[in-house]
Structures are given as C-alpha cells and as structure tokens.
Motif scaffolding. Structure first.
Motif, PDB file in Angstrom:
ATOM      1  N   UNK A 116      46.237 -17.044  57.934  1.00  0.00           N
ATOM      2  CA  UNK A 116      46.343 -16.204  56.742  1.00  0.00           C
ATOM      3  C   UNK A 116      47.026 -16.978  55.609  1.00  0.00           C
ATOM      4  N   UNK A 117      47.981 -17.828  55.969  1.00  0.00           N
ATOM      5  CA  UNK A 117      48.605 -18.679  54.947  1.00  0.00           C
ATOM      6  C   UNK A 117      47.579 -19.640  54.363  1.00  0.00           C
ATOM      7  N   UNK A 118      46.689 -20.187  55.210  1.00  0.00           N
ATOM      8  CA  UNK A 118      45.632 -21.077  54.706  1.00  0.00           C
ATOM      9  C   UNK A 118      44.712 -20.329  53.749  1.00  0.00           C
ATOM     10  N   UNK A 119      44.422 -19.076  54.055  1.00  0.00           N
ATOM     11  CA  UNK A 119      43.585 -18.249  53.180  1.00  0.00           C
ATOM     12  C   UNK A 119      44.198 -18.143  51.779  1.00  0.00           C
ATOM     13  N   UNK A 120      45.522 -18.093  51.728  1.00  0.00           N
ATOM     14  CA  UNK A 120      46.239 -17.924  50.467  1.00  0.00           C
ATOM     15  C   UNK A 120      46.636 -19.239  49.793  1.00  0.00           C
ATOM     16  N   UNK A 121      46.567 -20.358  50.513  1.00  0.00           N
ATOM     17  CA  UNK A 121      46.992 -21.647  49.951  1.00  0.00           C
ATOM     18  C   UNK A 121      46.307 -21.933  48.622  1.00  0.00           C
ATOM     19  N   UNK A 122      47.115 -22.237  47.619  1.00  0.00           N
ATOM     20  CA  UNK A 122      46.590 -22.630  46.323  1.00  0.00           C
ATOM     21  C   UNK A 122      46.096 -21.503  45.452  1.00  0.00           C
ATOM     22  N   UNK A 123      46.161 -20.269  45.940  1.00  0.00           N
ATOM     23  CA  UNK A 123      45.685 -19.142  45.127  1.00  0.00           C
ATOM     24  C   UNK A 123      46.702 -18.811  44.040  1.00  0.00           C
ATOM     25  N   UNK A 124      46.218 -18.162  43.004  1.00  0.00           N
ATOM     26  CA  UNK A 124      47.111 -17.751  41.920  1.00  0.00           C
ATOM     27  C   UNK A 124      47.929 -16.552  42.370  1.00  0.00           C
ATOM     28  N   UNK A 125      49.238 -16.684  42.253  1.00  0.00           N
ATOM     29  CA  UNK A 125      50.152 -15.610  42.682  1.00  0.00           C
ATOM     30  C   UNK A 125      49.872 -14.307  41.931  1.00  0.00           C
ATOM     31  N   UNK A 126      49.402 -14.415  40.703  1.00  0.00           N
ATOM     32  CA  UNK A 126      49.108 -13.207  39.927  1.00  0.00           C
ATOM     33  C   UNK A 126      47.931 -12.432  40.518  1.00  0.00           C
ATOM     34  N   UNK A 127      47.089 -13.114  41.305  1.00  0.00           N
ATOM     35  CA  UNK A 127      45.933 -12.445  41.901  1.00  0.00           C
ATOM     36  C   UNK A 127      46.089 -12.176  43.388  1.00  0.00           C
ATOM     37  N   UNK A 128      46.736 -13.073  44.104  1.00  0.00           N
ATOM     38  CA  UNK A 128      46.794 -12.985  45.564  1.00  0.00           C
ATOM     39  C   UNK A 128      48.237 -13.057  46.041  1.00  0.00           C
ATOM     40  N   UNK A 129      48.659 -12.035  46.745  1.00  0.00           N
ATOM     41  CA  UNK A 129      50.016 -12.017  47.285  1.00  0.00           C
ATOM     42  C   UNK A 129      49.954 -11.835  48.797  1.00  0.00           C
ATOM     43  N   UNK A 130      50.842 -12.555  49.476  1.00  0.00           N
ATOM     44  CA  UNK A 130      50.929 -12.465  50.927  1.00  0.00           C
ATOM     45  C   UNK A 130      52.274 -11.875  51.310  1.00  0.00           C
ATOM     46  N   UNK A 131      52.236 -10.788  52.064  1.00  0.00           N
ATOM     47  CA  UNK A 131      53.449 -10.154  52.573  1.00  0.00           C
ATOM     48  C   UNK A 131      53.501 -10.427  54.077  1.00  0.00           C
ATOM     49  N   UNK A 132      54.320 -11.400  54.469  1.00  0.00           N
ATOM     50  CA  UNK A 132      54.446 -11.781  55.876  1.00  0.00           C
ATOM     51  C   UNK A 132      55.604 -10.985  56.480  1.00  0.00           C
ATOM     52  N   UNK A 133      55.322 -10.206  57.508  1.00  0.00           N
ATOM     53  CA  UNK A 133      56.342  -9.384  58.156  1.00  0.00           C
ATOM     54  C   UNK A 133      56.723 -10.059  59.472  1.00  0.00           C
ATOM     55  N   UNK A 134      57.869 -10.708  59.449  1.00  0.00           N
ATOM     56  CA  UNK A 134      58.351 -11.423  60.638  1.00  0.00           C
ATOM     57  C   UNK A 134      58.591 -10.431  61.778  1.00  0.00           C
ATOM     58  N   UNK A 135      58.517 -10.923  62.983  1.00  0.00           N
ATOM     59  CA  UNK A 135      58.755 -10.128  64.194  1.00  0.00           C
ATOM     60  C   UNK A 135      57.762  -8.982  64.374  1.00  0.00           C
ATOM     61  N   UNK A 136      56.600  -9.092  63.747  1.00  0.00           N
ATOM     62  CA  UNK A 136      55.545  -8.086  63.942  1.00  0.00           C
ATOM     63  C   UNK A 136      54.324  -8.766  64.538  1.00  0.00           C
ATOM     64  N   UNK A 137      53.565  -8.005  65.334  1.00  0.00           N
ATOM     65  CA  UNK A 137      52.345  -8.553  65.913  1.00  0.00           C
ATOM     66  C   UNK A 137      51.130  -8.048  65.130  1.00  0.00           C
ATOM     67  N   UNK A 138      49.966  -8.154  65.735  1.00  0.00           N
ATOM     68  CA  UNK A 138      48.727  -7.801  65.048  1.00  0.00           C
ATOM     69  C   UNK A 138      48.668  -6.322  64.655  1.00  0.00           C
ATOM     70  N   UNK A 139      49.205  -5.472  65.467  1.00  0.00           N
ATOM     71  CA  UNK A 139      49.107  -4.031  65.223  1.00  0.00           C
ATOM     72  C   UNK A 139      50.113  -3.524  64.192  1.00  0.00           C
ATOM     73  N   UNK A 140      51.127  -4.313  63.896  1.00  0.00           N
ATOM     74  CA  UNK A 140      52.146  -3.924  62.910  1.00  0.00           C
ATOM     75  C   UNK A 140      52.710  -2.527  63.194  1.00  0.00           C
ATOM     76  N   UNK A 141      52.936  -2.230  64.479  1.00  0.00           N
ATOM     77  CA  UNK A 141      53.373  -0.891  64.878  1.00  0.00           C
ATOM     78  C   UNK A 141      54.647  -0.437  64.183  1.00  0.00           C
ATOM     79  N   UNK A 142      55.620  -1.308  64.058  1.00  0.00           N
ATOM     80  CA  UNK A 142      56.891  -0.915  63.450  1.00  0.00           C
ATOM     81  C   UNK A 142      56.810  -0.823  61.932  1.00  0.00           C
ATOM     82  N   UNK A 143      55.935  -1.620  61.347  1.00  0.00           N
ATOM     83  CA  UNK A 143      55.902  -1.737  59.887  1.00  0.00           C
ATOM     84  C   UNK A 143      54.827  -0.910  59.209  1.00  0.00           C
ATOM     85  N   UNK A 144      53.748  -0.650  59.888  1.00  0.00           N
ATOM     86  CA  UNK A 144      52.628   0.047  59.261  1.00  0.00           C
ATOM     87  C   UNK A 144      52.822   1.560  59.409  1.00  0.00           C
TER      88      UNK A 144
END
Length: 124
Positions: A61-89
């Motif tokens: 997912x970081x590779x997907x965002x590499x070099x993108x314009x921050x004004x258009x593409x933002x990445x919110x990485x939630x540490x200690x979460x897995x694919x389902x994001x049970x605690x965060x979603x």
C-alpha cells in the motif's frame, strides 16, 4: 477506476489488494504517481491500512502511494491492526475518515475556485 479517469471523485480505500490483483493478472502493480495512471485533478483518495495486515501488506500500500501528491492521495496507516481493522473500523472512525476525505475535497474545490476567480481581472 480512478487511475483510468472513469471516476473523478472522492475515494475511500480500505486495505486495497490492488498489487495482488495486478500481479495475479500478470501486470505490474500500479502506483498513484505512475505517469501511465493519470489521476484526474478532482480525484481525492484516502487509503486506510492496517500496519500488521498479513493479507494486504503495508509495504504494497505504501508502494501504491509512493510519489503521489499529498493533496490528492493520503495514507492512514493504523499500526497494530490487521486486514479486518476490527478495533479501528468503527462507526465513529468511518465517519471521521469520510469527513477527512470530504474536507480534503471541499478545501481543494475552494482553492481551485479561488484560483479560477483570481485569474479574472475585475478592475476593468
């Protein structure tokens, strides 16, 4: 859809498996900054990803965002979460993520509008 220009609006991606799908199709995985994928100027993307996701790696997912314009593409990485994001979603967090995305679209629209208006000379 966004990279092809068919969709030009706000997009919320949650643990996107784009790299896996492209590799499965025998194609190189995309990146938002890749010149062959032209993001429309109105596109705004917020990607939410679990840092401990074993299905969709944080690195992909970081590779997907590499070099993108921050004004258009933002990445919110939630540490200690897995694919389902049970605690965060949660209902509250989804509301926050959508609000963040809408605010980004709104501020971009206001900026583009003010830039357009400033190009007109109203003094004559």
């Amino acid at each position: 859809m966004v990279c092809s220009g068919k969709w030009q609006g706000a997009t919320l991606l949650i643990a996107p498996a784009s790299e896996q799908m492209w590799k499965h199709a025998g194609q190189p995985p995309p990146a938002f900054a890749d010149p062959s994928f032209t993001l429309p100027p109105t596109a705004r993307i917020l990607t939410v990803q679990g840092g401990n996701d074993s299905i969709v790696s944080a690195a992909s997912v970081k590779r997907l965002h590499n070099g993108s314009r921050r004004s258009q593409c933002q990445l919110l990485m939630i540490e200690n979460e897995d694919h389902m994001l049970f605690s965060s979603c949660t209902k509250h967090s989804l509301e926050e993520w959508i609000w963040k995305l809408v605010s980004n679209v709104s501020s971009a629209t206001q900026y583009e509008k003010s830039k357009l208006l400033s190009s007109f000379d109203v003094s004559s």
